[in-house]
Enzyme design. Sequence first.
Site: not given
Ligand code: DHB
Length: 399
Positions: A78, A206, A299, A303, A391
């Site tokens: 991506h 997001y 999450p 990371k 990121y």
């Molecule tokens: C996913 C989980 C995340 O915490 C994130 O920032 C992006 C993707 C995932 O599980 O696909």
Amino acid sequence: MSTPVPARTQVAIVGGGPAGLMLSHLLRLRGVDAVVLESRPRERVETRQRAGILEHGTVDALREVGADARMDEIGMPHDGFELRFAGRSVRVDMQELTGRHVMIWAQTEVTKDLIALRLEQGEPLLFDAEVLEVCDVETDSPSVRYRHDGAEHVLHADVVVGADGSYGPSRRAIPEHLVRRFERIYPYSWLGILADVAPSSHELIYARGRTGFALASMRSPSVTRAYIQVPNGTDPASWGDEAIWDELSARFALDDGSFTLARGPISDKSVTPMRSMVTEPMRHGRLFLAGDAAHIVPPTGAKGLNLAVADVRVLAEALGEWFATKDERLVDAYSETALRRVWRASHFSWTMTTMLHVDPDGDPFDEQLALSHLHHIETSESARRALAENYRGLALGDV
Ligand code: DHB
């Protein structure tokens, strides 16, 4: 099926998640023997749903150890991601801003490949091995006492690595008075779903919706992964499928009406609490901690796995050098080197979390700061670049 476990090895690795497994492979490439002891059954390790974004450095590590074939075949590179707030959308073009992309490839799949490779190589990896105690880490001959098939065993080693998660036994081998612990608990959790429906967007979204955070991700061209912010203590069964889709749709909605969320059968629901935690130091005597055993990030931004892999890349280099030449400089620097990145990722994960979640009982001042940060990202290319660099992951020298 698995190779017999010797009574002595160079590196005893407690924990067969991605950190422990990756370390075992990186050490093997450096001619260092290791035994991996995992307390859970193989099936549990291989089915646990976790995040799904790999930084460039994590992809490099999978390539180095030869666990990249399925990732290259099925994983999805991506170039950017989207932020949504106040009914608007902002695209962060990582490729253009930083010259790098990320890979969508689930932690579950990474773990499966690392296990398969280890077993194929005939290298010791034992499941259902409950570690009872990590002993004598202040001496030159530490050991790990564990139970397997009802019998107790002792594994002697030159070095023990604790890669056994935040509740594992390794950390207890560091005397309490030597440990500094930093923690932040967030007043919300994530309800995560897997659904048999094509992702509604070709990139991740997001969103800071009016009623809270939502994330649209994916596992394949036909499987959607999505998350919504829910109150702590939420029972996943209390959310019906339609209610989840309604809430996701509301949080992703754009004012111009141009976005529609595709719905499908939900195959998995789970709730993840959110916390930040760092323990220092990451080394005591002959014990080294890596991954969740030393630090937890919320999450948002995915990371956790990337930090664990970054830890063990530093550690494998250091231990490889030490076993080859007895030069202690890199092992002595391990904790400090790893913690530099840990704190950078902790700050990034905290920023993404607080900027995108709605705290119903929160301080209105904090809320305005979060919105201001989003506005800045919307209008300033350098703000977008800073976000994109974090990121997609920073090189160690840039942390
Ligand atoms: C996913 C989980 C995340 O915490 C994130 O920032 C992006 C993707 C995932 O599980 O696909």
